[in-house]
Design a protein around this motif. Structure first.
Motif, PDB file in Angstrom:
ATOM      1  N   GLU B 406      43.251  12.951   9.738  1.00  0.00           N
ATOM      2  CA  GLU B 406      42.746  13.264   8.394  1.00  0.00           C
ATOM      3  C   GLU B 406      43.115  14.711   8.050  1.00  0.00           C
ATOM      4  O   GLU B 406      43.433  15.508   8.930  1.00  0.00           O
ATOM      5  CB  GLU B 406      41.224  13.081   8.345  1.00  0.00           C
ATOM      6  CG  GLU B 406      40.745  11.664   8.635  1.00  0.00           C
ATOM      7  CD  GLU B 406      41.155  10.656   7.572  1.00  0.00           C
ATOM      8  OE1 GLU B 406      41.354  11.034   6.410  1.00  0.00           O
ATOM      9  OE2 GLU B 406      41.305   9.467   7.921  1.00  0.00           O
ATOM     10  N   SER B 407      43.007  15.051   6.746  1.00  0.00           N
ATOM     11  CA  SER B 407      43.519  16.349   6.291  1.00  0.00           C
ATOM     12  C   SER B 407      42.583  17.523   6.549  1.00  0.00           C
ATOM     13  O   SER B 407      41.364  17.389   6.489  1.00  0.00           O
ATOM     14  CB  SER B 407      43.816  16.245   4.794  1.00  0.00           C
ATOM     15  OG  SER B 407      42.683  15.737   4.118  1.00  0.00           O
ATOM     16  N   GLY B 408      43.173  18.688   6.795  1.00  0.00           N
ATOM     17  CA  GLY B 408      42.421  19.928   6.974  1.00  0.00           C
ATOM     18  C   GLY B 408      43.284  20.985   7.639  1.00  0.00           C
ATOM     19  O   GLY B 408      44.455  20.747   7.933  1.00  0.00           O
ATOM     20  N   CYS B 409      42.701  22.153   7.890  1.00  0.00           N
ATOM     21  CA  CYS B 409      43.453  23.261   8.495  1.00  0.00           C
ATOM     22  C   CYS B 409      43.722  22.995   9.972  1.00  0.00           C
ATOM     23  O   CYS B 409      44.709  23.459  10.533  1.00  0.00           O
ATOM     24  CB  CYS B 409      42.692  24.573   8.351  1.00  0.00           C
ATOM     25  SG  CYS B 409      42.384  25.023   6.634  1.00  0.00           S
ATOM     26  N   SER B 410      42.775  22.308  10.611  1.00  0.00           N
ATOM     27  CA  SER B 410      42.988  21.793  11.952  1.00  0.00           C
ATOM     28  C   SER B 410      43.467  22.862  12.939  1.00  0.00           C
ATOM     29  O   SER B 410      42.924  23.956  13.001  1.00  0.00           O
ATOM     30  CB  SER B 410      43.974  20.616  11.857  1.00  0.00           C
ATOM     31  OG  SER B 410      44.263  20.057  13.102  1.00  0.00           O
ATOM     32  N   MET B 411      44.497  22.527  13.697  1.00  0.00           N
ATOM     33  CA  MET B 411      44.902  23.369  14.819  1.00  0.00           C
ATOM     34  C   MET B 411      45.667  24.620  14.390  1.00  0.00           C
ATOM     35  O   MET B 411      46.099  25.400  15.239  1.00  0.00           O
ATOM     36  CB  MET B 411      45.726  22.575  15.810  1.00  0.00           C
ATOM     37  CG  MET B 411      45.548  23.094  17.218  1.00  0.00           C
ATOM     38  SD  MET B 411      46.063  21.922  18.454  1.00  0.00           S
ATOM     39  CE  MET B 411      47.816  21.991  18.283  1.00  0.00           C
ATOM     40  N   CYS B 412      45.814  24.857  13.085  1.00  0.00           N
ATOM     41  CA  CYS B 412      46.413  26.128  12.672  1.00  0.00           C
ATOM     42  C   CYS B 412      45.521  27.268  13.138  1.00  0.00           C
ATOM     43  O   CYS B 412      46.003  28.305  13.560  1.00  0.00           O
ATOM     44  CB  CYS B 412      46.601  26.190  11.168  1.00  0.00           C
ATOM     45  SG  CYS B 412      47.148  27.799  10.610  1.00  0.00           S
TER      46      CYS B 412
END
Lengths: 196, 470
Positions: B406-412
């Motif tokens: 799913e979408s998001g900033c996540s592992m950045c």
């Protein structure tokens, strides 16, 4: 904000360039929803072993700097993420002044909004400060750093100086110009290509 | 007098000037969960309202999980921050694209795709990668939480006027599928340094810029902050207007606006910049970062440099490079293509848009992710995810062994559960390779989506110029 007075202290020398705000406060502490209490997380990954013990070779863990109010760093301090948490951590830890040859733009303005004074000096002055062991004194009013009875002048934007010395609330200052904001909004309303 | 694009946008937003500081009107304010709670608290304790709720848009992106959204959020502190934003938006009357909204996504991905981002506007967000929106000829600044509060209350910010910095990107890339916008911006940062743009607004110009798609232009502007710049700008053109046409929040009489923007939003010939730099794209090859800041980058065909080679006589940089090598556990002289990886992350506001995913999918189609590698794709927004699924990209990635999330900033930045374990090495399409950025002790190599995809398949970096990417 508390008005900014004269700061006298030994300096904490943190001899690294390009220190980014991820190092100043790692991301796991950005989930808090208040502004206070960030000092314990300052330089967390550099300061503590994974088991929570202080790292012996990190400067903040050296007892001689325990009550230092002035942090000394190399070029481009505060780069990267805009997180104001970095300044909240420095301020809460006890640093009132940060001296470097340059600061990242967003970090620089975040400092003033939290009663922290970032001072830009030239390479030579920074080197001199890195080699001093004695207390130094920062006098914002007179824009002077006292080091071993020598005075070093520094520059600061007149506005930021006033904000710190008087402990001003930025928003209250702006709202004094509300007539001008209203005038701008009125002009936009009447504009054919309105964008706000 | 001839003016730069920056000066035109700046001048048209000045509300007031006081001894060298300008009060600028802000047309769009984007808000997310991490840098806003303290700002809303400030408003509350001073009994202030949000001045322009109609110009303020919020979403949750930084710490949302990218796993199944029908499940509750496990991390209680993340859940609290997300709930705080919901509560604040409700209380102050702000439009929120919440975790279940079809418009949720990384704030810098959804701004453009919803047409919130428009040419000639001023945009701020409590996030340094706000520079992304500059790709549309919008003057977009990342700000701290105090300024978030200030803009909520006054719809303005005070700024010193930045200097102007022209970066000309010229020439013809040998293979535009292999040498991407990411490689161009990494090459620029490698040359001008992470402090090269401090105090400036960069305008990217030149024939290569005109050739780039909007998504690629966003990648370039996105990483302006990694060069230290206040903002990055690209003059809008036909591609910009086509991209925005029909999007949810663009003005009704759009075509008339386009005419107006065409006439007004470009740097006049003869306008002077404070600083200028030119890069030729003919010789650029895919880039891989080896160190702990984005300037520590080399050609994929190259080797890890020694601290002396990197620092070119600057003792502070030499020390930093030695520390970086130690942190990254790399020895000078090894070939980039000999570096093995454990993880692959395709995502972030730099490289998580549809085109990024299409390009990466060409590399993985019909192939399997190396058994040593865990790889994930995190689309930038729900809309990107949906469009990609319509094209069957999810299937291509999943079939080859990628996780499709799913979408998001996540592992950045690893504020959600998507993080590197200590010592893991990651080929990442994000923007920062700082120590611990993707997880404590994690090692990040910044690359383009095609480079990341190829690394996933091979288990080490490969030169994508050798692959068939058409």
């Amino acid at each position: 904000m508390k008005p900014f007075g004269i700061v006298r202290s030994i300096v904490t020398p943190l001899d690294r360039v390009n220190i980014d705000t991820d190092q100043i406060v790692p991301k796991q502490f950005l989930k808090l929803i208040q502004k206070s209490g960030f000092g314990q997380y300052l330089f967390f990954d550099w300061r503590y072993e994974t088991d929570g013990k202080p790292k012996k070779d990190f400067v903040l863990n050296d007892l001689q700097y325990k009550n230092s109010k002035i942090l000394l760093v190399r070029d481009n301090f505060g780069c990267g993420s805009s997180r104001e948490h970095a300044v909240w951590a420095l301020q809460d830890y006890g640093f009132q002044v940060i001296v470097s040859t340059s600061f990242a733009d967003i970090f620089y303005s975040n400092c003033f909004k939290n009663g922290v004074l970032p001072i830009r000096v030239n390479e030579q002055t920074l080197q001199k400060l890195f080699s001093t062991k004695s207390e130094i004194e920062v006098d914002l009013e007179r824009q002077i750093i006292w080091v071993n009875a020598i005075t070093i002048p520094f520059d600061i934007e007149a506005h930021w100086k006033k904000v710190l010395l008087e402990g001003l609330d930025d928003i209250a200052v702006t709202l004094k110009h509300e007539d001008k904001i209203l005038k701008y909004e009125k002009a936009q309303e009447n504009s054919k290509f309105r964008i706000s | 007098m001839a003016q730069t694009l920056f000066e035109k946008i700046w001048n048209s937003h000045v509300v007031d000037e006081q001894s060298g500081r300008w009060l600028l009107y802000i047309d769009r304010h984007l808000v997310h969960e991490v840098t806003s709670p303290q700002a809303f608290d400030g408003l509350r304790s001073n009994k202030r309202k949000v001045r322009r709720t109609d110009l303020t848009f919020a979403t949750v992106d930084h710490n949302v999980p990218t796993s199944d959204r029908s499940l509750p959020i496990v991390d209680q502190t993340s859940a609290m921050q997300i709930m705080a934003l919901e509560k604040n938006c409700k209380e102050f009357g702000i439009q929120l694209f919440d975790i279940h909204s079809p418009n949720q996504g990384i704030v810098h991905v959804i701004g453009p795709e919803l047409g919130i981002t428009l040419p000639g506007t001023t945009i701020v967000c409590g996030d340094s990668h706000t520079s992304t929106h500059g790709a549309f000829g919008s003057l977009a600044f990342g700000i701290g939480t105090s300024d978030v509060e200030h803009v909520l209350a006054t719809q303005c910010i005070w700024m010193e006027k930045p200097k102007t910095f022209e970066i000309k990107i010229e020439g013809k890339r040998r293979n535009p599928h292999a040498v991407t916008a990411k490689d161009i911006i990494l090459s620029i940062i490698k040359q001008i340094g992470t402090g090269g743009g401090v105090g400036t607004v960069i305008e990217y110009r030149g024939d290569t810029i005109s050739e780039l798609s909007m998504e690629q232009r966003m990648t370039i502007c996105n990483m302006s902050i990694e060069a230290g710049a206040r903002a990055g700008l690209i003059a809008p053109d036909e591609k910009t207007f086509q991209y925005l046409k029909g999007r949810k929040y663009v003005p009704k009489n759009y075509d008339e606006y386009v005419e107006y923007w065409c006439e007004n939003l470009k740097t006049d010939s003869g306008a002077k910049f404070d600083k200028s730099f030119t890069i030729q794209t003919d010789e650029i090859v895919p880039q891989v970062s080896w160190g702990t800041n984005p300037a520590m980058t080399v050609d994929v065909t190259g080797r890890v440099p020694s601290p002396e080679e990197y620092a070119r006589g600057n003792p502070d940089e030499e020390k930093a490079a030695a520390k970086a090598l130690q942190y990254m556990e790399l020895k000078p002289g090894i070939s980039i293509t000999d570096i093995s990886i454990d993880r692959v992350f395709i995502g972030s506001c730099t490289n998580s848009r549809l085109e990024d995913l299409i390009e990466a999918s060409k590399v993985v189609k019909g192939k399997k992710v190396s058994s040593k590698v865990r790889a994930m794709v995190v689309p930038g927004s729900q809309l990107v995810k949906k469009q990609a699924e319509e094209l069957g990209l999810d299937k291509i990635f999943k079939d080859s062994g990628f996780e499709w999330r799913e979408s998001g900033c996540s592992m950045c930045l690893g504020m959600n559960p998507d993080i590197l374990a200590s010592g893991e090495r990651c080929a990442s399409t994000s923007n920062r390779n700082f120590e611990g950025r993707q997880g404590f002790g994690g090692r990040t190599h910044l690359v383009s989506p095609v480079m990341a995809a190829a690394a996933a398949i091979n288990g080490h970096f490969v030169d994508v110029q050798d692959l068939d990417l058409n």
